[in-house]
Design a protein around this motif. Structure first.
Motif, PDB file in Angstrom:
ATOM      1  N   TYR A   1      10.248  -5.370  -2.990  1.00 15.75           N
ATOM      2  CA  TYR A   1       9.001  -4.655  -2.677  1.00 15.75           C
ATOM      3  C   TYR A   1       8.968  -3.251  -3.281  1.00 15.75           C
ATOM      4  CZ  TYR A   1       6.297  -7.776   0.295  1.00 15.75           C
ATOM      5  OH  TYR A   1       5.505  -8.794   0.753  1.00 15.75           O
ATOM      6  N   PRO A   2       9.992  -2.407  -3.048  1.00 13.11           N
ATOM      7  CA  PRO A   2       9.892  -1.054  -3.615  1.00 13.11           C
ATOM      8  C   PRO A   2       9.919  -1.019  -5.139  1.00 13.11           C
ATOM      9  CG  PRO A   2      11.980  -1.338  -2.453  1.00 13.11           C
ATOM     10  CD  PRO A   2      11.160  -2.554  -2.187  1.00 13.11           C
ATOM     11  N   VAL A   3      10.675  -1.898  -5.765  1.00 14.04           N
ATOM     12  CA  VAL A   3      10.716  -1.892  -7.233  1.00 14.04           C
ATOM     13  C   VAL A   3       9.368  -2.338  -7.800  1.00 14.04           C
ATOM     14  CG1 VAL A   3      11.723  -3.031  -9.253  1.00 14.04           C
ATOM     15  CG2 VAL A   3      13.215  -2.131  -7.469  1.00 14.04           C
ATOM     16  N   VAL A   4       8.848  -3.448  -7.311  1.00 10.99           N
ATOM     17  CA  VAL A   4       7.604  -3.993  -7.859  1.00 10.99           C
ATOM     18  C   VAL A   4       6.415  -3.072  -7.585  1.00 10.99           C
ATOM     19  CG1 VAL A   4       5.941  -5.887  -7.658  1.00 10.99           C
ATOM     20  CG2 VAL A   4       8.384  -6.387  -7.827  1.00 10.99           C
ATOM     21  N   PHE A   5       6.218  -2.707  -6.322  1.00 10.37           N
ATOM     22  CA  PHE A   5       5.022  -1.935  -5.989  1.00 10.37           C
ATOM     23  C   PHE A   5       5.163  -0.462  -6.364  1.00 10.37           C
ATOM     24  CE2 PHE A   5       4.545  -5.746  -3.401  1.00 10.37           C
ATOM     25  CZ  PHE A   5       3.304  -6.150  -3.867  1.00 10.37           C
ATOM     26  N   GLY A   6       6.379   0.062  -6.376  1.00  7.60           N
ATOM     27  CA  GLY A   6       6.589   1.409  -6.904  1.00  7.60           C
ATOM     28  C   GLY A   6       6.259   1.461  -8.385  1.00  7.60           C
ATOM     29  N   ALA A   7       6.662   0.430  -9.119  1.00  9.71           N
ATOM     30  CA  ALA A   7       6.370   0.359 -10.553  1.00  9.71           C
ATOM     31  C   ALA A   7       4.879   0.245 -10.813  1.00  9.71           C
ATOM     32  CB  ALA A   7       7.101  -0.819 -11.187  1.00  9.71           C
ATOM     33  N   ILE A   8       4.196  -0.583 -10.046  1.00 13.81           N
ATOM     34  CA  ILE A   8       2.748  -0.734 -10.228  1.00 13.81           C
ATOM     35  C   ILE A   8       2.050   0.588  -9.935  1.00 13.81           C
ATOM     36  CG2 ILE A   8       0.668  -1.872  -9.353  1.00 13.81           C
ATOM     37  CD1 ILE A   8       2.457  -4.377  -8.877  1.00 13.81           C
ATOM     38  N   GLY A   9       2.435   1.228  -8.836  1.00  8.12           N
ATOM     39  CA  GLY A   9       1.858   2.534  -8.508  1.00  8.12           C
ATOM     40  C   GLY A   9       2.149   3.570  -9.575  1.00  8.12           C
ATOM     41  N   GLY A  10       3.371   3.575 -10.087  1.00 11.41           N
ATOM     42  CA  GLY A  10       3.731   4.512 -11.155  1.00 11.41           C
ATOM     43  C   GLY A  10       2.932   4.269 -12.425  1.00 11.41           C
ATOM     44  N   ALA A  11       2.759   3.021 -12.799  1.00  8.80           N
ATOM     45  CA  ALA A  11       1.989   2.683 -13.998  1.00  8.80           C
ATOM     46  C   ALA A  11       0.521   3.088 -13.817  1.00  8.80           C
ATOM     47  CB  ALA A  11       2.102   1.193 -14.292  1.00  8.80           C
ATOM     48  N   LEU A  12      -0.030   2.819 -12.639  1.00  6.01           N
ATOM     49  CA  LEU A  12      -1.427   3.214 -12.373  1.00  6.01           C
ATOM     50  C   LEU A  12      -1.600   4.725 -12.422  1.00  6.01           C
ATOM     51  CD1 LEU A  12      -2.361   0.766  -9.473  1.00  6.01           C
ATOM     52  CD2 LEU A  12      -3.217   0.732 -11.819  1.00  6.01           C
TER      53      LEU A  12
ATOM     54  N   LEU B   1       0.821  -1.210   0.000  1.00  5.66           N
ATOM     55  CA  LEU B   1       0.000   0.000   0.000  1.00  5.66           C
ATOM     56  C   LEU B   1       0.858   1.264   0.000  1.00  5.66           C
ATOM     57  CD1 LEU B   1      -2.789   1.353   0.229  1.00  5.66           C
ATOM     58  CD2 LEU B   1      -2.522   1.198   2.719  1.00  5.66           C
ATOM     59  N   PHE B   2       1.806   1.357   0.916  1.00  4.42           N
ATOM     60  CA  PHE B   2       2.642   2.555   0.993  1.00  4.42           C
ATOM     61  C   PHE B   2       3.515   2.723  -0.248  1.00  4.42           C
ATOM     62  CE2 PHE B   2       1.277   2.602   5.327  1.00  4.42           C
ATOM     63  CZ  PHE B   2       1.310   3.949   5.673  1.00  4.42           C
ATOM     64  N   LEU B   3       3.994   1.626  -0.803  1.00  8.91           N
ATOM     65  CA  LEU B   3       4.837   1.726  -1.996  1.00  8.91           C
ATOM     66  C   LEU B   3       4.023   2.032  -3.252  1.00  8.91           C
ATOM     67  CD1 LEU B   3       7.296  -1.036  -0.949  1.00  8.91           C
ATOM     68  CD2 LEU B   3       7.896   1.351  -1.422  1.00  8.91           C
ATOM     69  N   LEU B   4       2.805   1.515  -3.340  1.00  8.18           N
ATOM     70  CA  LEU B   4       1.917   1.905  -4.445  1.00  8.18           C
ATOM     71  C   LEU B   4       1.649   3.405  -4.392  1.00  8.18           C
ATOM     72  CD1 LEU B   4      -0.698  -0.993  -4.429  1.00  8.18           C
ATOM     73  CD2 LEU B   4       0.761  -0.356  -6.347  1.00  8.18           C
ATOM     74  N   ILE B   5       1.330   3.885  -3.208  1.00  6.21           N
ATOM     75  CA  ILE B   5       1.069   5.322  -3.049  1.00  6.21           C
ATOM     76  C   ILE B   5       2.312   6.135  -3.389  1.00  6.21           C
ATOM     77  CG2 ILE B   5       0.557   7.122  -1.352  1.00  6.21           C
ATOM     78  CD1 ILE B   5      -1.314   5.035   0.011  1.00  6.21           C
ATOM     79  N   ALA B   6       3.483   5.675  -2.967  1.00  4.03           N
ATOM     80  CA  ALA B   6       4.726   6.378  -3.290  1.00  4.03           C
ATOM     81  C   ALA B   6       4.940   6.439  -4.793  1.00  4.03           C
ATOM     82  CB  ALA B   6       5.913   5.691  -2.617  1.00  4.03           C
ATOM     83  N   GLY B   7       4.692   5.331  -5.496  1.00  4.66           N
ATOM     84  CA  GLY B   7       4.817   5.335  -6.957  1.00  4.66           C
ATOM     85  C   GLY B   7       3.838   6.290  -7.607  1.00  4.66           C
ATOM     86  N   VAL B   8       2.615   6.315  -7.102  1.00  5.39           N
ATOM     87  CA  VAL B   8       1.597   7.235  -7.639  1.00  5.39           C
ATOM     88  C   VAL B   8       2.023   8.679  -7.414  1.00  5.39           C
ATOM     89  CG1 VAL B   8      -0.759   8.094  -7.287  1.00  5.39           C
ATOM     90  CG2 VAL B   8      -0.347   5.633  -7.475  1.00  5.39           C
ATOM     91  N   VAL B   9       2.434   8.992  -6.190  1.00  9.60           N
ATOM     92  CA  VAL B   9       2.830  10.368  -5.865  1.00  9.60           C
ATOM     93  C   VAL B   9       3.993  10.823  -6.738  1.00  9.60           C
ATOM     94  CG1 VAL B   9       3.881  11.792  -4.049  1.00  9.60           C
ATOM     95  CG2 VAL B   9       1.930  10.336  -3.516  1.00  9.60           C
ATOM     96  N   LEU B  10       4.992   9.983  -6.885  1.00 12.77           N
ATOM     97  CA  LEU B  10       6.171  10.349  -7.680  1.00 12.77           C
ATOM     98  C   LEU B  10       5.799  10.597  -9.133  1.00 12.77           C
ATOM     99  CD1 LEU B  10       9.219  10.782  -7.931  1.00 12.77           C
ATOM    100  CD2 LEU B  10       9.433   8.317  -8.332  1.00 12.77           C
ATOM    101  N   VAL B  11       5.034   9.692  -9.719  1.00 17.50           N
ATOM    102  CA  VAL B  11       4.686   9.830 -11.137  1.00 17.50           C
ATOM    103  C   VAL B  11       3.748  11.020 -11.359  1.00 17.50           C
ATOM    104  CG1 VAL B  11       3.496   8.690 -13.055  1.00 17.50           C
ATOM    105  CG2 VAL B  11       5.215   7.460 -11.722  1.00 17.50           C
ATOM    106  N   ARG B  12       2.844  11.265 -10.422  1.00 16.71           N
ATOM    107  CA  ARG B  12       1.984  12.452 -10.528  1.00 16.71           C
ATOM    108  C   ARG B  12       2.819  13.725 -10.431  1.00 16.71           C
ATOM    109  NH1 ARG B  12      -3.577  10.827  -9.699  1.00 16.71           N
ATOM    110  NH2 ARG B  12      -3.676   9.265 -11.355  1.00 16.71           N
ATOM    111  N   TYR B  13       3.801  13.721  -9.553  1.00 14.04           N
ATOM    112  CA  TYR B  13       4.682  14.883  -9.406  1.00 14.04           C
ATOM    113  C   TYR B  13       5.459  15.146 -10.700  1.00 14.04           C
ATOM    114  CZ  TYR B  13       8.636  17.730  -7.943  1.00 14.04           C
ATOM    115  OH  TYR B  13       9.586  18.725  -7.859  1.00 14.04           O
TER     116      TYR B  13
END
Length: 188
Positions: A171-182, A104-116
């Protein structure tokens, strides 16, 4: 910000996002589990102190739960030599819901970074999201040793290799990537 290519890696924002995700996740685990951990440690710490040792701080055991949530076992000396491992979440000694926190936290981190950064292509978002691992890995690697309890000849704490690989990289690579893609997929 304007749309950027995958070659323009946002190093500093990625590192900050990863560190913040790590810190907030640990904080949530601590606030949720620290009182229960303290209660469970009272008897053990009384015996340890009676024998002249130092008590085990609750923040370290909360750290064990943090690593268990990444499927990193806690390793300890076994009677008769060698080492044995345990996962307090898997054994039912802690809530199973803890497993949800790292993704959850890593998905959100990926989303926040890509939105930024402002990416709109899912592939670029996924690649950018993986960079969250830069900020998450360093505290995860340090934490493997920071939450360790040591005596003169033994230690108890997260398994080093699993802590480095699962909590620090996978964990950070996989879920950060998923969050970034979403985030890129759902961008305007």
């Amino acid at each position: 910000m304007a749309d950027t290519s995958s070659r323009d890696v946002p190093w500093l924002p990625a590192a900050v996002t990863g560190v913040v995700a790590f810190a907030l996740e640990y904080l949530v685990v601590y606030l949720w589990q620290a009182n229960r951990v303290r209660e469970n440690l009272q008897g053990l710490n009384a015996i340890i102190e009676l024998l002249g040792g130092q008590s085990i701080p609750a923040w370290k055991v909360v750290g064990w739960l943090f690593y268990n949530a990444h499927f990193v076992d806690i390793t300890r000396p076994a009677f008769g030599g060698g080492r044995t491992t345990t996962n307090f979440i898997a054994s039912g000694d802690a809530p199973q819901l803890l497993y949800v926190l790292p993704p959850l936290f890593l998905l959100i981190a990926g989303v926040v970074l890509v939105r930024y950064v402002g990416l709109s292509a899912p592939r670029d978002g996924a690649l950018c999201g993986t960079v969250v691992s830069l900020g998450y890995a360093i505290p995860a690697w340090i934490g493997v040793f920071a939450v360790r309890v040591t005596t003169d000849d033994a230690w108890l704490g997260p398994a080093v290799a699993l802590g480095f690989v699962l909590a620090g990289v996978v964990y950070p690579v996989v879920f950060g990537a998923i969050g970034g893609a979403l985030a890129a997929l759902t961008s305007d």
